[in-house]
Design a protein around this motif. Sequence first.
Motif, PDB file in Angstrom:
ATOM      1  N   ILE A 159      85.636   8.693 -52.994  1.00  0.00           N
ATOM      2  CA  ILE A 159      84.475   8.155 -52.275  1.00  0.00           C
ATOM      3  C   ILE A 159      83.754   9.357 -51.658  1.00  0.00           C
ATOM      4  O   ILE A 159      84.435  10.272 -51.191  1.00  0.00           O
ATOM      5  N   ILE A 195      91.251   3.726 -50.246  1.00  0.00           N
ATOM      6  CA  ILE A 195      91.558   3.327 -48.861  1.00  0.00           C
ATOM      7  C   ILE A 195      92.439   2.079 -48.856  1.00  0.00           C
ATOM      8  O   ILE A 195      92.837   1.611 -49.914  1.00  0.00           O
ATOM      9  N   ASN A 196      92.713   1.548 -47.659  1.00  0.00           N
ATOM     10  CA  ASN A 196      93.704   0.474 -47.584  1.00  0.00           C
ATOM     11  C   ASN A 196      93.122  -0.924 -47.783  1.00  0.00           C
ATOM     12  O   ASN A 196      93.636  -1.902 -47.265  1.00  0.00           O
ATOM     13  N   ARG A 197      92.000  -1.005 -48.485  1.00  0.00           N
ATOM     14  CA  ARG A 197      91.446  -2.295 -48.906  1.00  0.00           C
ATOM     15  C   ARG A 197      90.667  -2.050 -50.192  1.00  0.00           C
ATOM     16  O   ARG A 197      90.525  -0.898 -50.603  1.00  0.00           O
ATOM     17  N   PRO A 200      85.002  -0.419 -49.205  1.00  0.00           N
ATOM     18  CA  PRO A 200      84.891   0.186 -47.869  1.00  0.00           C
ATOM     19  C   PRO A 200      84.507  -0.797 -46.759  1.00  0.00           C
ATOM     20  O   PRO A 200      85.006  -0.704 -45.639  1.00  0.00           O
ATOM     21  N   PHE A 222      95.168   2.568 -51.158  1.00  0.00           N
ATOM     22  CA  PHE A 222      95.630   3.909 -50.779  1.00  0.00           C
ATOM     23  C   PHE A 222      96.125   4.654 -52.012  1.00  0.00           C
ATOM     24  O   PHE A 222      97.173   5.292 -51.995  1.00  0.00           O
ATOM     25  N   ASN A 224      94.893   7.535 -53.970  1.00  0.00           N
ATOM     26  CA  ASN A 224      93.953   8.653 -54.100  1.00  0.00           C
ATOM     27  C   ASN A 224      94.360   9.473 -55.314  1.00  0.00           C
ATOM     28  O   ASN A 224      95.412  10.120 -55.301  1.00  0.00           O
ATOM     29  N   LEU A 238      97.966  10.844 -54.734  1.00  0.00           N
ATOM     30  CA  LEU A 238      98.396  11.727 -53.659  1.00  0.00           C
ATOM     31  C   LEU A 238      99.524  11.076 -52.853  1.00  0.00           C
ATOM     32  O   LEU A 238     100.348  11.747 -52.246  1.00  0.00           O
ATOM     33  N   HIS A 276      69.299   9.443 -39.465  1.00  0.00           N
ATOM     34  CA  HIS A 276      69.500   8.064 -39.909  1.00  0.00           C
ATOM     35  C   HIS A 276      68.204   7.246 -39.914  1.00  0.00           C
ATOM     36  O   HIS A 276      68.077   6.303 -40.693  1.00  0.00           O
ATOM     37  N   PRO A 299      75.217   6.880 -43.793  1.00  0.00           N
ATOM     38  CA  PRO A 299      76.353   5.956 -43.941  1.00  0.00           C
ATOM     39  C   PRO A 299      75.946   4.608 -44.539  1.00  0.00           C
ATOM     40  O   PRO A 299      76.221   3.553 -43.980  1.00  0.00           O
TER      41      PRO A 299
ATOM     42  N   GLY B  13      80.435  11.386 -36.295  1.00  0.00           N
ATOM     43  CA  GLY B  13      79.166  10.985 -36.904  1.00  0.00           C
ATOM     44  C   GLY B  13      79.369  10.365 -38.273  1.00  0.00           C
ATOM     45  O   GLY B  13      78.471   9.778 -38.848  1.00  0.00           O
ATOM     46  N   HIS B  15      81.125   7.511 -40.538  1.00  0.00           N
ATOM     47  CA  HIS B  15      81.656   6.170 -40.280  1.00  0.00           C
ATOM     48  C   HIS B  15      82.757   5.819 -41.267  1.00  0.00           C
ATOM     49  O   HIS B  15      82.847   6.384 -42.345  1.00  0.00           O
ATOM     50  N   CYS B  16      83.548   4.848 -40.896  1.00  0.00           N
ATOM     51  CA  CYS B  16      84.658   4.364 -41.688  1.00  0.00           C
ATOM     52  C   CYS B  16      84.208   4.090 -43.133  1.00  0.00           C
ATOM     53  O   CYS B  16      83.189   3.430 -43.310  1.00  0.00           O
ATOM     54  N   PRO B  17      84.851   4.522 -44.179  1.00  0.00           N
ATOM     55  CA  PRO B  17      86.113   5.263 -44.150  1.00  0.00           C
ATOM     56  C   PRO B  17      85.913   6.778 -44.193  1.00  0.00           C
ATOM     57  O   PRO B  17      86.808   7.490 -44.629  1.00  0.00           O
ATOM     58  N   LEU B  20      88.655   9.185 -42.671  1.00  0.00           N
ATOM     59  CA  LEU B  20      89.893   9.103 -43.456  1.00  0.00           C
ATOM     60  C   LEU B  20      89.729   9.854 -44.778  1.00  0.00           C
ATOM     61  O   LEU B  20      90.610  10.611 -45.188  1.00  0.00           O
ATOM     62  N   MET B  21      88.589   9.660 -45.436  1.00  0.00           N
ATOM     63  CA  MET B  21      88.376  10.340 -46.709  1.00  0.00           C
ATOM     64  C   MET B  21      88.283  11.849 -46.517  1.00  0.00           C
ATOM     65  O   MET B  21      88.738  12.619 -47.368  1.00  0.00           O
ATOM     66  N   ILE B  24      91.824  12.994 -46.233  1.00  0.00           N
ATOM     67  CA  ILE B  24      92.496  12.978 -47.532  1.00  0.00           C
ATOM     68  C   ILE B  24      92.034  14.168 -48.384  1.00  0.00           C
ATOM     69  O   ILE B  24      92.846  14.890 -48.959  1.00  0.00           O
ATOM     70  N   LYS B  47      93.099   2.834 -36.785  1.00  0.00           N
ATOM     71  CA  LYS B  47      93.933   1.941 -37.583  1.00  0.00           C
ATOM     72  C   LYS B  47      94.232   2.583 -38.943  1.00  0.00           C
ATOM     73  O   LYS B  47      95.383   2.684 -39.363  1.00  0.00           O
ATOM     74  N   ASP B  48      93.169   3.063 -39.597  1.00  0.00           N
ATOM     75  CA  ASP B  48      93.294   3.521 -40.983  1.00  0.00           C
ATOM     76  C   ASP B  48      94.116   4.801 -41.142  1.00  0.00           C
ATOM     77  O   ASP B  48      94.927   4.905 -42.065  1.00  0.00           O
ATOM     78  N   TRP B  52      97.530   5.440 -43.461  1.00  0.00           N
ATOM     79  CA  TRP B  52      97.502   6.312 -44.647  1.00  0.00           C
ATOM     80  C   TRP B  52      98.541   7.438 -44.523  1.00  0.00           C
ATOM     81  O   TRP B  52      99.235   7.753 -45.492  1.00  0.00           O
TER      82      TRP B  52
END
Lengths: 386, 82
Positions: A159, A195-197, A200, A222, A224, A238, A276, A299, B13, B15-17, B20-21, B24, B47-48, B52
């Motif tokens: 991602i 990711i865990n779902r 996103p 999860f 990757n 991973l 943004h 985003p 700045g 945002h999810c995910p 986390l990415m 990783i 949480k995430d 992971w």
Amino acid sequence: MHTQVAIIGGGVGGTVTANRLIKSLHGERRQTVDITIYETKRMHTYQPGWLYVPFSQFRPMTITRPEVRLLHEGIILKSGTEGTVTSLDTNTKTLVTADGISHRYDYLIFATGARNVPEEVAGYAEGSDHFYSEEAARALRAKLDAFEGGVIVTGVSSIPHRCPPAPLEFTFLLDDMLRKQGLREKTEIHYVYPINRVFPIESVAELAAPILEERGIQVHTFFNVDEIHPEKKLVTSLEGEELSYDLLVLTPPHQGSALAKQSGISDADGWIPTDHHTLRVKGYEDANIFAIGDSTDLPVSKSGAAAHFEGIVVAETIADELRGRAPAHTYEGRVVCFLETGRNQASILWFDYKHPPKPPKPSLFWHLDKTALNRFYWEIIPPAIA
Amino acid sequence: MTLPVDREIDARGSHCPGPLMELIRGSKSLADGQTIAVLSADAGSKKDIPIWVEKAGYKLLAVEEQENGVARFVVQKVARKS
């Protein structure tokens, strides 16, 4: 001296920006502004159409048209070497094209999109198929035509990537096709996601996960992608998982444009830091440089819809400034896109920065809407009528 | 006090995910035993990221709360048992 508006990229974002700007300028003002699109390719592609090519639902030739035919009169299109921007100097406000000519600009819009970078994952180029280019979609169609059962692994290698719903949509359409061909019972489908779902955005993941389960598609979250071993037909994560496959269809790793990276305005992956709301490039707020669409680090989904709405904001902002008015338009993160769930059903994702999508239950109605967009894209989106 | 690390990533700045990415991606280039920290202002990271880290078999050494809702996640890459 004419005001020079340079748009790098003739995809949906660049095309909408040019068409909207020329429509917003009236009378004498229109005569003193030159709007130029710099684009290497002469053909404009409706990229969401690639999803359907592997299933023989679309022929590639039906999803491309000459860019020049999509532009309003008065817009200058430079393509080929004349349209390939090789370097940029933000201090002198000039860009150089591959034919060696230097061009001055007063406003610069990056609509440079995203590109596939398969080399970012070891073994990807040899081991995985995808549908994120015409060539790849055609090659995948040939493999699906010859497929007689086995293990298919679908999903995402990393991602962000273009059109976030597409890997899910591909998986649902694949399930449909295999059932129609009588091959579903001979085929395991595995969907992998980093990711865990399964998506996103939580509300979309909550909609899609039960459908995957109901269709007998095995989900690996999860996951990757670490390496692909084409000789063993094995993909490893991973997190230590291994999956064997007969056919692997992973969304390739993506990065922003090489030009943005080389010009020093992007991050290490080529994504351009963008305000943004104003869509001005961060660090160049007073230099009249904007970024839209897939090229940004915003985003929001890397989708044609976001590029479309962003292009309108940039066009109206420039038009306001040229008229001597304070810009009145801002981008609030608006995106509208569809999620095909197979079986002639789809849902719609409608959201912005503050309001996550509340996707309705998949239905024929939204599938027909998506079908209509696929058919009438050319008449509705590039002309910037909405 | 902040724990020193081998690699620091500022994902404020994002945002999810995103954070986390970033973690990783950043951890891919680490050697076993090295540490990485990611700064995140996104509430979902709390949480995430721990989930992971557990799934990957790494160690979450600390979650340091900073100003303005920012958290610093300190992670150690651990060799996978074969």
